[in-house]
Scaffold this motif. Structure first.
Motif: not given
Length: 192
Positions: A132-138, A149-159
């Motif tokens: 649940a915390v992970c979903r909020r962080a995402e 517009q400066n968060i890299q794709a792997p970071s968004l995919q990681l969460l």
């Protein structure tokens, strides 16, 4: 990094701002700081799960600890990326690891036919809480990305992948502690 953290209080945040890794200052309620806090809370939740598994009767503790340790390191890397705009630390190998581990765990699990409640054994419950915390962080990280517009794709995919991993891990840990899944009952009000 020897003396970097030798003084914990600096008083520089007393006016309601905090420093980013690139030297800029933002309000303490800035979306980026909110995302950092959520990633930190997630990492702390993973730490609680690691501690519980270490003290539990769960088999394969070393395997769980290795996976959770990797996840904590990746979350720390993610925090570094959020703290330093346009900085890249999260690598695609983390997403590949999570996907492969999800597939490995899923092989031993029965097919889900109903929703399950975030409940059960301690390990299962701690894992659902982390999910649940992970979903909020995402969500928060996506808000930062939509704004800057400066968060890299792997970071968004990681969460995104980590929340999936945590769901499958909760099911696996529920069985590892001898529990069975607590299913959502569609018409629960009719039983009152």
């Amino acid at each position: 990094m020897g003396h970097r953290l030798s003084k914990i209080y600096t008083r520089t945040g007393d006016s309601g701002t905090t420093g980013l890794g690139d030297g800029s200052r933002v309000a303490k309620d800035d979306l980026r700081i909110e995302a950092l806090g959520d990633v930190d809370e997630l990492n702390s939740s993973i730490g609680i799960l690691r501690s519980h598994i270490a003290l539990s009767s769960i088999e394969d503790k070393a395997v769980w600890d290795k996976s959770l340790s990797l996840i904590q390191h990746w979350l720390f890397d993610l925090g570094g990326e959020v703290c330093i705009p346009n900085f890249n630390l999260v690598q695609p190998v983390s997403i590949e690891f999570l996907e492969n581990d999800i597939d490995r765990m899923n092989e031993a699990l029965p097919m889900l036919k109903d929703f399950i409640l975030p409940s059960g054994t301690l390990a299962c419950s701690f894992t659902h809480q982390a999910r649940a915390v992970c979903r909020r962080a995402e969500r928060r990280l996506m808000a930062v990305h939509n704004r800057d517009q400066n968060i890299q794709a792997p970071s968004l995919q990681l969460l995104n992948r980590l929340s999936d991993w945590l769901f499958v891990a909760s099911r696996t840990l529920q069985r590892a502690e001898g529990g069975s899944e607590v299913l959502w009952q569609k018409n629960i009000n009719e039983t009152i």
